[in-house]
Design an enzyme around this catalytic site. Sequence first.
Site, PDB file in Angstrom:
ATOM      1  N   GLU A  15    -123.544 -10.375  16.517  1.00 12.08           N
ATOM      2  CA  GLU A  15    -124.921 -10.409  17.026  1.00 12.08           C
ATOM      3  C   GLU A  15    -125.037  -9.427  18.200  1.00 12.08           C
ATOM      4  OE1 GLU A  15    -125.621 -13.826  19.536  1.00 12.08           O
ATOM      5  OE2 GLU A  15    -127.752 -13.897  19.027  1.00 12.08           O
ATOM      6  N   ASN A  65    -134.263 -10.637  17.350  1.00 12.33           N
ATOM      7  CA  ASN A  65    -132.800 -10.582  17.341  1.00 12.33           C
ATOM      8  C   ASN A  65    -132.415 -10.447  15.869  1.00 12.33           C
ATOM      9  OD1 ASN A  65    -130.060 -11.088  17.494  1.00 12.33           O
ATOM     10  ND2 ASN A  65    -130.258 -12.669  19.057  1.00 12.33           N
ATOM     11  N   LYS A  78    -133.445 -13.585  13.620  1.00 13.66           N
ATOM     12  CA  LYS A  78    -132.963 -14.907  14.061  1.00 13.66           C
ATOM     13  C   LYS A  78    -134.100 -15.929  14.093  1.00 13.66           C
ATOM     14  CE  LYS A  78    -130.053 -16.731  17.847  1.00 13.66           C
ATOM     15  NZ  LYS A  78    -129.249 -16.289  18.998  1.00 13.66           N
ATOM     16  N   GLU A 137    -132.840 -15.727  25.950  1.00 14.62           N
ATOM     17  CA  GLU A 137    -133.233 -15.260  24.606  1.00 14.62           C
ATOM     18  C   GLU A 137    -134.680 -15.627  24.292  1.00 14.62           C
ATOM     19  OE1 GLU A 137    -130.853 -15.145  20.970  1.00 14.62           O
ATOM     20  OE2 GLU A 137    -129.345 -16.217  22.130  1.00 14.62           O
ATOM     21  N   CYS A 191    -125.931 -16.510  15.223  1.00 15.78           N
ATOM     22  CA  CYS A 191    -125.445 -17.333  16.335  1.00 15.78           C
ATOM     23  C   CYS A 191    -125.959 -18.767  16.300  1.00 15.78           C
ATOM     24  CB  CYS A 191    -125.751 -16.650  17.667  1.00 15.78           C
ATOM     25  SG  CYS A 191    -124.728 -17.353  18.983  1.00 15.78           S
ATOM     26  N   ASN A 197    -122.737 -14.582  19.902  1.00 14.21           N
ATOM     27  CA  ASN A 197    -122.330 -14.428  21.308  1.00 14.21           C
ATOM     28  C   ASN A 197    -122.402 -15.835  21.889  1.00 14.21           C
ATOM     29  OD1 ASN A 197    -122.493 -11.386  22.572  1.00 14.21           O
ATOM     30  ND2 ASN A 197    -123.845 -11.594  20.805  1.00 14.21           N
TER      31      ASN A 197
END
Length: 327
Positions: free
Chosen positions: A58, A118, A135, A154, A180, A205
Amino acid sequence: MTADDGDGPDAARRMLRVAAGQLGPVGRDEPRSSVVARLIALLDRAADRGVELVAFPELALTTFFPRWYTEELSGHDHYFETEMPGPETKPLFDAAASHGIGFSLGYAELTPDGHRYNTTILVDGAGGEVARFRKVHIPGHEDDEPWRPFQHLERRYFEESDQGFGVWPAFGGLVGMATCNDRRWPETYREMGLQGVELILIGYNTPIHYAPDPGQNALQGFHNALVMQAGAYQNGTWVVGVAKGGTEEGVESLAQSAIIAPSGQIVAQAVTSGDELVVADCDLDWCRHYKETLFDFARYRRPEVYRRITTQKGVEVPPPRHEGAEP
Ligand code: CDV
């Protein structure tokens, strides 16, 4: 890695040699050209080992910038890609195509109409785009929370994707992606399982320190394996989990990239927290053992009693029971 399914050793099997291209830390000042060179070095090692598909982490091209707050949303736009490939990432695409290796790559995407996602791109062995995944489950917080040792913004810098979890015919099988925090949610795998997925690529991450509940810190590796192994087994699919690990800008992140079989077993795992290639031969036909037995969805699933899964978001507890009440 093959499972004996009684077809005999010579039965044509869909074998795919897959690698997790784990990255160590990427510093705040490390230019993309340097990261791309590291990714190409992993690709070169993959080529030496006959790998056909490499999954990268990611937000692989930069440091994990959501750990810093900026007043303006656009304050981190220099970490975003406005085109893929762009001038700095084209060498990666060219190197992969010259080796005939496909790859998935996580990056921050800024669309022409100003949306920030993302994103992970899946590229075939000829350098062509197969799909993009954005994402779905965005973790962390939106606003400055200076009490944290580092932030996880995020939710400030990325929109939640409404496109859900696709599955694409590629590499001789059916391939899906997640990113993730998506890997912690059973719906992620089941959505793809219901499309027959045989290989799910997941970059992550994952800081070891979880500020809202540090009691979970010691369990990061356990939870990482737990969710991906369960997702693989319950949907009869291969899962590749690939980390950006090590200590990045003072933040220690989980490594432990792993390739997981449809049985739920880990068949290959990283032993370092730096740049490392983790390779496994994935027998895509092994998925049938689970998809056609215990997890024969068409035969055993009961969607009519799973109504809450798609109609309800938060928890709704039942009303209190009064002592002596009829059951
Ligand atoms: N990048 C992430 O999505 N990280 C989350 C952390 C915040 C819990 C993860 O699921 O690893």
